[in-house]
Structures are given as structure tokens and as C-alpha cells.
Design an enzyme around this catalytic site. Structure first.
Site, PDB file in Angstrom:
ATOM      1  N   ARG A  36     -19.605  -3.010 -40.303  1.00 41.64           N
ATOM      2  CA  ARG A  36     -19.615  -2.162 -41.493  1.00 41.64           C
ATOM      3  C   ARG A  36     -20.154  -2.949 -42.689  1.00 41.64           C
ATOM      4  O   ARG A  36     -19.641  -4.034 -42.985  1.00 41.64           O
ATOM      5  CB  ARG A  36     -18.187  -1.673 -41.766  1.00 41.64           C
ATOM      6  N   LYS A  72     -13.954  -5.438 -35.011  1.00 39.85           N
ATOM      7  CA  LYS A  72     -14.768  -4.827 -36.069  1.00 39.85           C
ATOM      8  C   LYS A  72     -15.279  -5.938 -36.964  1.00 39.85           C
ATOM      9  O   LYS A  72     -14.569  -6.921 -37.206  1.00 39.85           O
ATOM     10  CB  LYS A  72     -13.916  -3.870 -36.913  1.00 39.85           C
ATOM     11  N   ASP A 111     -22.128   0.570 -37.504  1.00 34.45           N
ATOM     12  CA  ASP A 111     -21.026   1.295 -38.135  1.00 34.45           C
ATOM     13  C   ASP A 111     -21.534   1.796 -39.485  1.00 34.45           C
ATOM     14  O   ASP A 111     -22.751   1.722 -39.766  1.00 34.45           O
ATOM     15  CB  ASP A 111     -19.805   0.373 -38.289  1.00 34.45           C
ATOM     16  N   ASP A 199     -19.965  21.565 -45.939  1.00 33.91           N
ATOM     17  CA  ASP A 199     -20.425  20.188 -46.096  1.00 33.91           C
ATOM     18  C   ASP A 199     -20.594  19.966 -47.598  1.00 33.91           C
ATOM     19  O   ASP A 199     -20.855  20.919 -48.338  1.00 33.91           O
ATOM     20  CB  ASP A 199     -21.762  19.977 -45.367  1.00 33.91           C
ATOM     21  N   ALA A 255     -13.800  13.190 -36.621  1.00 37.25           N
ATOM     22  CA  ALA A 255     -13.684  12.275 -37.765  1.00 37.25           C
ATOM     23  C   ALA A 255     -12.661  11.176 -37.462  1.00 37.25           C
ATOM     24  O   ALA A 255     -11.630  11.437 -36.847  1.00 37.25           O
ATOM     25  CB  ALA A 255     -13.279  13.049 -39.016  1.00 37.25           C
TER      26      ALA A 255
HETATM   27  N1  NAD Z   1     -21.587   9.158 -34.986  1.00 36.60           N
HETATM   28  C1  NAD Z   1     -20.746   8.860 -34.000  1.00 36.60           C
HETATM   29  O1  NAD Z   1     -21.157   8.672 -32.843  1.00 36.60           O
HETATM   30  C2  NAD Z   1     -19.269   8.778 -34.269  1.00 36.60           C
HETATM   31  C3  NAD Z   1     -18.436   8.166 -33.303  1.00 36.60           C
HETATM   32  C4  NAD Z   1     -17.055   8.124 -33.536  1.00 36.60           C
HETATM   33  C5  NAD Z   1     -16.537   8.673 -34.716  1.00 36.60           C
HETATM   34  N2  NAD Z   1     -17.374   9.250 -35.642  1.00 36.60           N
HETATM   35  C6  NAD Z   1     -16.787   9.809 -36.851  1.00 36.60           C
HETATM   36  O2  NAD Z   1     -17.169  11.180 -36.980  1.00 36.60           O
HETATM   37  C7  NAD Z   1     -17.339  11.519 -38.363  1.00 36.60           C
HETATM   38  C8  NAD Z   1     -18.748  12.065 -38.583  1.00 36.60           C
HETATM   39  O3  NAD Z   1     -19.692  11.068 -38.195  1.00 36.60           O
HETATM   40  P1  NAD Z   1     -21.254  11.329 -38.336  1.00 36.60           P
HETATM   41  O4  NAD Z   1     -21.930  10.246 -37.581  1.00 36.60           O
HETATM   42  O5  NAD Z   1     -21.552  12.762 -38.032  1.00 36.60           O
HETATM   43  O6  NAD Z   1     -21.448  11.070 -39.888  1.00 36.60           O
HETATM   44  P2  NAD Z   1     -22.580  11.690 -40.852  1.00 36.60           P
HETATM   45  O7  NAD Z   1     -22.581  10.803 -42.047  1.00 36.60           O
HETATM   46  O8  NAD Z   1     -23.842  11.948 -40.098  1.00 36.60           O
HETATM   47  O9  NAD Z   1     -21.967  13.124 -41.228  1.00 36.60           O
HETATM   48  C9  NAD Z   1     -20.882  13.295 -42.075  1.00 36.60           C
HETATM   49  C10 NAD Z   1     -21.118  14.613 -42.809  1.00 36.60           C
HETATM   50  O10 NAD Z   1     -19.930  14.922 -43.551  1.00 36.60           O
HETATM   51  C11 NAD Z   1     -20.334  15.365 -44.830  1.00 36.60           C
HETATM   52  N3  NAD Z   1     -19.186  15.155 -45.726  1.00 36.60           N
HETATM   53  C12 NAD Z   1     -18.750  13.999 -46.280  1.00 36.60           C
HETATM   54  N4  NAD Z   1     -17.640  14.214 -47.011  1.00 36.60           N
HETATM   55  C13 NAD Z   1     -17.361  15.521 -46.893  1.00 36.60           C
HETATM   56  C14 NAD Z   1     -16.336  16.361 -47.409  1.00 36.60           C
HETATM   57  N5  NAD Z   1     -15.371  15.890 -48.204  1.00 36.60           N
HETATM   58  N6  NAD Z   1     -16.344  17.675 -47.078  1.00 36.60           N
HETATM   59  C15 NAD Z   1     -17.313  18.176 -46.284  1.00 36.60           C
HETATM   60  N7  NAD Z   1     -18.315  17.436 -45.763  1.00 36.60           N
HETATM   61  C16 NAD Z   1     -18.338  16.134 -46.076  1.00 36.60           C
HETATM   62  C17 NAD Z   1     -21.562  14.567 -45.163  1.00 36.60           C
HETATM   63  O11 NAD Z   1     -22.344  15.193 -46.179  1.00 36.60           O
HETATM   64  C18 NAD Z   1     -22.269  14.533 -43.805  1.00 36.60           C
HETATM   65  O12 NAD Z   1     -23.129  15.662 -43.623  1.00 36.60           O
HETATM   66  C19 NAD Z   1     -17.029  10.239 -39.133  1.00 36.60           C
HETATM   67  O13 NAD Z   1     -15.674  10.243 -39.501  1.00 36.60           O
HETATM   68  C20 NAD Z   1     -17.288   9.145 -38.119  1.00 36.60           C
HETATM   69  O14 NAD Z   1     -16.545   7.971 -38.420  1.00 36.60           O
HETATM   70  C21 NAD Z   1     -18.720   9.315 -35.433  1.00 36.60           C
END
Ligand code: NAD
Length: 340
Positions: A36, A72, A111, A199, A255
């Protein structure tokens, strides 16, 4: 009690920035976890984050049945730091050195704040950097398998509540339409769910229109009447206050760190809202990294491991009921039992 096996904290010789690697456990195998790059008030806050997130990785791997431990890395940036291209490169060369010094006990991936290109820079200094760009032998975007696992979780959760996994005409609210949430929303629309989405990025309205989903503002989304609520944005959605105002039957989403604190799991259970533990639901990303990138396994193998998250959840719900615990308490106990 200090629960971590090993923590490295050093100053990058090129960048001058602190590089933190926290290895929580290698009891099940070498430890995996993303790096991160984020702004913190001070490096101690980055260290606290690394300790917390590495422990969560141990639980996630254990819950997914993977033979890997949890770690991490955090590179804490002083507030308002903007990294130019050269300094960014220096940061990831320093990071590569830190990873190499651990001799493979820590396998690094992406991350928040890091990209496949950053890992490729680190790769110049260590063979233990993964999630590389596809052009450099990497396996691409992990969010597809995260969405596969999260969709299997939603089906398993609904089956536990209603006796059927069919989501046709079920009211489902998706919060966050990013990499994972956008893919999930498509799958849910294909399954015939009545979707409500939100979103903070108004540009995501286009996807809502394409899917025929109802758009609400982010503040309103958690309390919209729903069969299943799907948190797919950032962590911390479920405070005690929000938990008392929810208007849904079940919650299952990708999430990370959805509960503001552990006691919220009890509030949800008392309100008979079934909450699928996030670290079980969202293991598709680490399945992608470990099976495809580290072990060189096939897409079919990784895909079926991600689908199997649904079966794991069903077993977990049964165990929780049989032992009178919340699904969260049961998931923690099962993961810890595998580790010890
Ligand atoms: N990408 C992965 O493979 C993965 C794996 C494990 C966990 N996660 C978790 O899943 C979640 C989403 O990951 P991602 O890769 O899609 O991230 P991303 O950044 O692509 O998408 C997150 C989305 O949430 C929106 N957002 C942020 N705050 C918000 C709020 N308060 N209300 C509404 N929308 C909001 C953002 O505008 C964005 O479109 C995160 O918590 C991440 O830690 C992702």
C-alpha cells in the site's frame, strides 16, 4: 500480545521514505499481501495499518483454504506528497530490496495506491514481486475473480435466507461500481435482480443506465429496502448507527473491513440481518494472485477456487447456527483453527 512473526521497517536508500513490511504469519506457507502506497499523518500510522492489514491477510488465506500466510507492506507518504516519476521508481526499487531481504517469506502484490507497473519496477530488485503487467508475464486484473467469489457469496447467502440461490426479482443494492462492484452489478443484472446502485463518481451513472438499475445518492443507499446489500466501495460502511438503520435481510459484498468495529456483527445478528464476513467473500483477489501468479496454476483451477467461496460460506453459516455464534465469530474461529 504482539502477534506478528516479523516486521521490517527501514528507510529506502534511494527514496528516503520508510518501507514497512509486516509478516503476520507463515504458519500455512509463505506470506502474501499487497503493498500500500498511501498518505498518513505519520509513519507510525502506516505501521499500525500494516499490522492490522497483515493479520487480515492471514485470516483471508486461511478462510479460503490457501496454503499461504498473511503479510502487508505499507509505504507511508507524508501528507500532501506528490511523487514524480523518478522518485516513484526509486520508491519501488527500495521496496524491491526490502522484499528481497526477506528471502521469499513475503510475496508482494498490488494494493491501494500501487500498480502492476510499480511491481514491475520492484521486480528489478527481487524475484518475489508478483501481479506484474500482462506484457511482462503477469496474469492481469484480479477483480474478475473477486467478483466471481463475491457473486457466489451473494447466491450462497440468499440460499441460506430464502432456500433458493435464484436472485431473479430480488432487490439488491450495490454500493460502489468500481472494478469489482461494476462487474458484480453486471452479473446481478444478468441474474434478473432488481438493482439499486450508487457511487460517489457520477460517471458511473452510465453503467446504471445500461443495466436498467435505479440510481440513488450514496448517503441514501444503505437504508434503501433490499433483500441483499452489497458493499463494494471502501471499508467502514457498517457502523453501529448504520447497522440499526439498515433495511435489508442480508449483506454480502467484497469491500474490505466493512465493520467499523467487531461489535457491529452482534448488532446485525440481533436484528437478524445475515452478514457474510468480508474476508471470506473477497478472497477471489488473493486466489488470483496465489494460484495464477505464484503457483502458475490454470484459470479453470483459480475460477473454481473462487466459486468455492460460496460453498465455504454455506458451511460457515451452518457452523455458526450449530454453535450459536455469529458468522463473523465462526469465521474467525475456523480460520484461527487452521493456523494453529
Ligand atoms: N479489486 C480486487 O480484486 C479486490 C480484492 C479484495 C477486496 N477488494 C475490496 O473491494 C472493494 C472495491 O475494490 P475495487 O477494486 O472495485 O475498487 P475501485 O477503486 O475500483 O472501486 C471502488 C468504487 O467505490 C466508489 N466509492 C468510494 N467511496 C464510495 C462511497 N462512500 N459511496 C459509494 N461509492 C464509493 C469509487 O468511486 C469507486 O468507483 C474495496 O474495498 C477493496 O479493498 C477488492
Amino acid at each position: 500480545m504482539f502477534a506478528h512473526e516479523h516486521v521490517t521497517l527501514r528507510t529506502g536508500e534511494r527514496s528516503g521514505l520508510p518501507i514497512i513490511v509486516a509478516i503476520h504469519s507463515t504458519a500455512l506457507g509463505d506470506a502474501v499481501g499487497g503493498c500500500r502506497l498511501w498518505s498518513y499523518p505519520g509513519w507510525r500510522d502506516g505501521l499500525a495499518d500494516a499490522l492490522r492489514l497483515s493479520e487480515a491477510m492471514t485470516l483471508k488465506c486461511a478462510a479460503a483454504g490457501l496454503d499461504f500466510g498473511g503479510a502487508k507492506a505499507v509505504i507511508p507518504l507524508p501528507p500532501d506528497t506528490v511523487l514524480g516519476r523518478r522518485r516513484r521508481e526509486a520508491v519501488f526499487l527500495d521496496f524491491g530490496d526490502a522484499v528481497q531481504s526477506l528471502g521469499g517469506r513475503y510475496r508482494a502484490g498490488e494494493d491501494v495506491g500501487t500498480t502492476a507497473e510499480d511491481l514491475w519496477v520492484a521486480r528489478q530488485r527481487t524475484q518475489w514481486a508478483y501481479c506484474l503487467p500482462e506484457g511482462h508475464g503477469g496474469s492481469g486484473e484480479p477483480s474478475e475473480l473477486t467478483a466471481v467469489g463475491a457473486f457466489a457469496s451473494i447466491e450462497a447467502t440468499w440460499r441460506h435466507v430464502a432456500g433458493t440461490a435464484s436472485l431473479a426479482r430480488r432487490r439488491v443494492t450495490v454500493i460502489g461500481l468500481g472494478q469489482v462492484g461494476g462487474r458484480l452489478a453486471r452479473r446481478l443484472a444478468d441474474a434478473g435482480a432488481e438493482l439499486t446502485v450508487t457511487d460517489i463518481d457520477p460517471g458511473r451513472r452510465l453503467l446504471a443506465e445500461e443495466l436498467g438499475a435505479k440510481w440513488v445518492e450514496p448517503e441514501a443507499a444503505p437504508t434503501v429496502p433490499a433483500d441483499v446489500l452489497v458493499p463494494a466501495a471502501l471499508g467502514g460502511l457498517l457502523s453501529r448507527d448504520v447497522a440499526t438503520r439498515l433495511n435489508c435481510t442480508a449483506i454480502a459484498g467484497p469491500a474490505n473491513n466493512q465493520l467499523q468495529d467487531d461489535s457491529v456483527a452482534e448488532v446485525l445478528a440481533a436484528r437478524e440481518i445475515l452478514w457474510a464476513p468480508d474476508f471470506v467473500v473477497n478472497a477471489g483477489g488473493v486466489i488470483h494472485g496465489t494460484i495464477l501468479d505464484i503457483r502458475g496454476g490454470t484459470w479453470t483451477e483459480a475460477h473454481s477456487a473462487a466459486r468455492a467461496i460460496g460453498t465455504r460460506l454455506t458451511e460457515l453459516y451452518r457452523l455458526a447456527e450449530a454453535t450459536g455464534r455469529t458468522p463473523y465469530a465462526a469465521a474467525l474461529a475456523a480460520a484461527r483453527q487452521r493456523i494453529h
